[in-house]
Design an enzyme around this catalytic site. Structure first.
Site, PDB file in Angstrom:
ATOM      1  N   GLU A 256      31.562 -37.656  -6.434  1.00 48.04           N
ATOM      2  CA  GLU A 256      31.406 -37.973  -5.012  1.00 48.04           C
ATOM      3  C   GLU A 256      32.582 -38.757  -4.441  1.00 48.04           C
ATOM      4  O   GLU A 256      33.065 -38.482  -3.343  1.00 48.04           O
ATOM      5  CB  GLU A 256      30.102 -38.745  -4.772  1.00 48.04           C
ATOM      6  CG  GLU A 256      28.838 -37.901  -4.847  1.00 48.04           C
ATOM      7  CD  GLU A 256      28.271 -37.765  -6.248  1.00 48.04           C
ATOM      8  OE1 GLU A 256      27.150 -37.240  -6.394  1.00 48.04           O
ATOM      9  OE2 GLU A 256      28.956 -38.190  -7.207  1.00 48.04           O
TER      10      GLU A 256
ATOM     11  N   HIS B 141      15.697 -40.754  -4.283  1.00 50.28           N
ATOM     12  CA  HIS B 141      15.865 -39.566  -3.451  1.00 50.28           C
ATOM     13  C   HIS B 141      15.183 -39.746  -2.095  1.00 50.28           C
ATOM     14  O   HIS B 141      14.930 -38.768  -1.398  1.00 50.28           O
ATOM     15  CB  HIS B 141      15.274 -38.327  -4.138  1.00 50.28           C
ATOM     16  CG  HIS B 141      15.970 -37.931  -5.394  1.00 50.28           C
ATOM     17  ND1 HIS B 141      15.803 -38.610  -6.569  1.00 50.28           N
ATOM     18  CD2 HIS B 141      16.860 -36.934  -5.655  1.00 50.28           C
ATOM     19  CE1 HIS B 141      16.537 -38.032  -7.517  1.00 50.28           C
ATOM     20  NE2 HIS B 141      17.194 -37.020  -6.981  1.00 50.28           N
TER      21      HIS B 141
END
Length: 667
Positions: A406, A473
């Protein structure tokens, strides 16, 4: 030290000497001025000049370099005017960063130099992005990124090299191994014999060279540059060297054994090269003296033209409006703002997820320079299938699966922006942004304020709870980015706004964090224009007008507020959908509070540190005369997001909405 001339003409050999000596003489002058208090900070490159000079000399002037502290030879090698460099080091307004940055923490697009940040690793990934741009343009160019041996311990080093290898990017990674990070010696930094050996682990070639030999550096870079272009591959070069002064002047060199200095002074890159030139009868002592006099005069001229020539300390004009203006790159007027132009659109009922997809798709058609990047976004179509089918239409060059890197991909996006590309990066879940946090907060967000370079990057952030996905999440982390000047933060709640804001975010030359609530993807539908249109960033939407209480909210909060208003017709509720969290539409907030005199700020984020606190404080300070009660907040519990559905329901702000509204109404 052995020098291999390799049929280089005398003119080139002498020119290399001048370019090698120039940064040394500048630095000697700057150290003198440092002792006088004329400049405040200095990172010495004495002993390492051959690397910066040799690398820069071997490149084309329009190939990007990502230098670090000890690379003055890069700046002088690119012929940056000395008086502006001096102004930069002094922190003067005439410097490249207008007094906003220190020493070598700046860049300049005209000279193809990308300014470093204090976190040493991120620049490596920016070089990936520049190299990708060259690859996409079919240009025969490389990019070059510097790091130190200490920087190779950072995760960004691994990520950048891995992405460059996987994507076959023409990047040259330079390690300046001077034996010490700040004071930590190499035996406490890594265990491999040579750092160049790490190249094999990434599937690239690597070599270790004498970084104090200017001809070795120059010839190596020339050859490696040709290799990278011809083979479209990255390359790692470890340059062995030493610095004769501390990490910066205040830190000193007490941690270096004295015998090391005696050893390394014999390897001085300038003295050895001078000896070679004399032995080869390329120059004589008179010529060397003439070159020194010439460079000394050049330095004195630079000083006279700089703020340091003023008898009193150079001042700086402080203007808060200018400071705020330069945080963001200017935005061109939108092609079409649906709210104001009266254009009649053809509309169709569209799901939230499909509206985002349409915004991306139409933007890909509009901008051939738009690149999509993210994990599993190509053939698989992304975790939420937003980009499904895109790779078949636009190809793998523009729809790029990424490694699990990322941080490097955010840096790559910035590198693409340096070369005029737009990019949209998908964080598979907003929660995963933490591993790219440094690049976003310290590189993307600050770059325009620091040296006028925009970052044309959108980061998609699937966010939010309510789907039983647990602590990693489901987070609402938008407040992290609202706190960061230089970022724009948008958070739509309707399909119409999702598409229009996506298009606007891509058209905006600034970095935009685009939050998409996962629970809305397939549950929310609405009429969406089929045409290409923008919704203005920074403008809130009046959902409904009411007179009893204002609910100021965004994202899923808009859905909760609307449902509550529908089931409580006895309460006249004014609902304002912020849509953009940075910049906020304070005018719309003020109007809503004026309508009702009672304000509730509602969001899914946790209570403490959420943006609701900032909005509530602003209302209290700026709308006090309208208020009939304290400003109240309704937010989620100050806990991680639980997995169990019942626990999650209790966690979410919705479970306390009625209680909070009743308390406000009855105050």
């Amino acid at each position: 030290m052995q020098f291999q001339r390799n049929e280089l003409p005398e003119g080139t050999l002498i020119d290399l000497y001048k370019k090698l000596l120039y940064p040394r003489m500048i630095e000697e002058k700057m150290l003198f001025l440092l002792r006088q208090g004329k400049i405040s900070k200095w990172f010495s490159g004495i002993g390492q000049e051959a690397i910066s000079v040799g690398v820069t000399y071997a490149l084309q002037p329009d190939e990007w370099i990502m230098p670090l502290h000890r690379n003055l030879g890069v700046f002088t090698g690119r012929n940056m005017p000395l008086h502006i460099l001096i102004a930069q080091w002094q922190g003067a307004e005439e410097g490249y960063s207008k007094g906003r940055e220190r020493s070598f923490h700046f860049g300049n697009k005209e000279h193809y130099i990308c300014g470093m940040i204090s976190h040493l690793g991120p620049q490596l990934a920016v070089a990936d992005g520049v190299a990708l741009a060259a690859k996409l343009k079919k240009e025969e160019k490389v990019s070059v990124a510097f790091t130190g041996e200490g920087g190779t311990s950072e995760g960004d080093f691994h990520e950048a090299l891995n992405v460059a290898a996987v994507w076959d990017l023409p990047v040259i990674f330079i390690i300046e191994n001077n034996g010490y990070a700040l004071s930590t010696p190499i035996n406490e930094q890594y265990r491999c014999k040579n750092l160049a050996d790490k190249a094999k682990g990434y599937g690239m070639e690597g070599v270790q060279i004498d970084g104090n030999n200017i001809l070795t550096v120059y010839e190596t870079i020339k050859g490696v540059r040709d290799y990278c272009i011809q083979n479209q591959k990255p390359f790692l070069i470890e340059c062995m060297t030493f610095r004769m002064r501390g990490h910066e002047e205040a830190s000193g060199v007490k941690y270096v054994p004295k015998e090391m200095f005696a050893e390394w002074i014999e390897k001085d890159p300038i003295k050895n090269y001078e000896r070679f030139l004399l032995e080869e009868e390329i120059v004589d002592n008179l010529t060397l003296a003439h070159i020194r006099d010439e460079l000394k005069e050049r330095i004195e001229e630079g000083l006279k033209a700089s703020p340091l020539s003023h008898e009193e300390e150079s001042g700086i004009s402080v203007n808060s409006a200018n400071e705020l203006k330069d945080v963001y790159a200017p935005v061109r007027k939108a092609e079409r703002l649906i709210e104001v132009d009266g254009y009649v659109f053809s509309k169709k009922e569209t799901r939230f997820v499909d509206a985002i997809k349409e915004g991306l798709h139409q933007s890909m058609l509009k901008h051939p320079n738009l690149i999509l990047m993210g994990q599993d976004i190509a053939e698989y179509g992304g975790a939420f299938k937003v980009t499904e089918g895109f790779v078949n239409e636009f190809g793998k060059e523009r729809v790029r699966n990424t490694p699990l890197c990322e941080s490097a991909i955010v840096g790559t996006a910035l590198g693409l922006s340096l070369e005029g590309f737009k990019s949209v990066m998908e964080m598979q879940f907003a929660d995963f942004v933490t591993v790219g946090f440094n690049q976003i907060i310290n590189n993307l967000a600050k770059i325009h304020y620091r040296w006028g370079q925009n970052a044309d990057v959108v980061i998609r952030m699937p966010t939010g709870a309510g789907v039983g996905a647990g602590p990693f999440h489901s987070q609402s982390n938008e407040a992290w980015f609202v706190h960061t000047p230089g970022l724009k933060v948008v958070y739509p709640s309707t399909p119409h706004d999702a598409k229009g804001l996506m298009i606007a975010a891509i058209n905006d030359p600034n970095p935009v964090m685009f939050f998409e609530h996962k629970a809305l993807y397939r549950s929310m539908t609405g009429e969406v224009p089929e045409e290409y249109y923008e919704v203005e960033i920074g403008k809130a939407r009046q959902v409904r007008i009411g007179w009893d209480v204002s609910i100021i909210t965004y994202g899923m909060g808009v859905i909760w507020a609307t449902e509550y208003a529908d089931t409580h017709p006895e309460i006249s509720i004014d609902i304002l959908d912020l849509r953009t969290l940075m910049p906020l539409d304070y005018k719309a907030i003020r109007t809503s509070v004026n309508n009702t005199g009672k304000a509730l700020v509602l969001h899914e984020d946790t209570y403490t540190g959420g943006i609701g606190g900032e909005i509530a404080a602003w209302i209290a300070q700026n709308c006090f005369e309208f208020l009939d009660s304290p400003v109240m907040r309704c937010a989620s519990l100050d806990t991680p997001v639980p997995f169990n559905i019942e626990l999650e329901k209790n966690f979410l702000a919705k479970s306390r909405l009625d209680e909070t509204i009743q308390k406000l109404i009855n105050y």
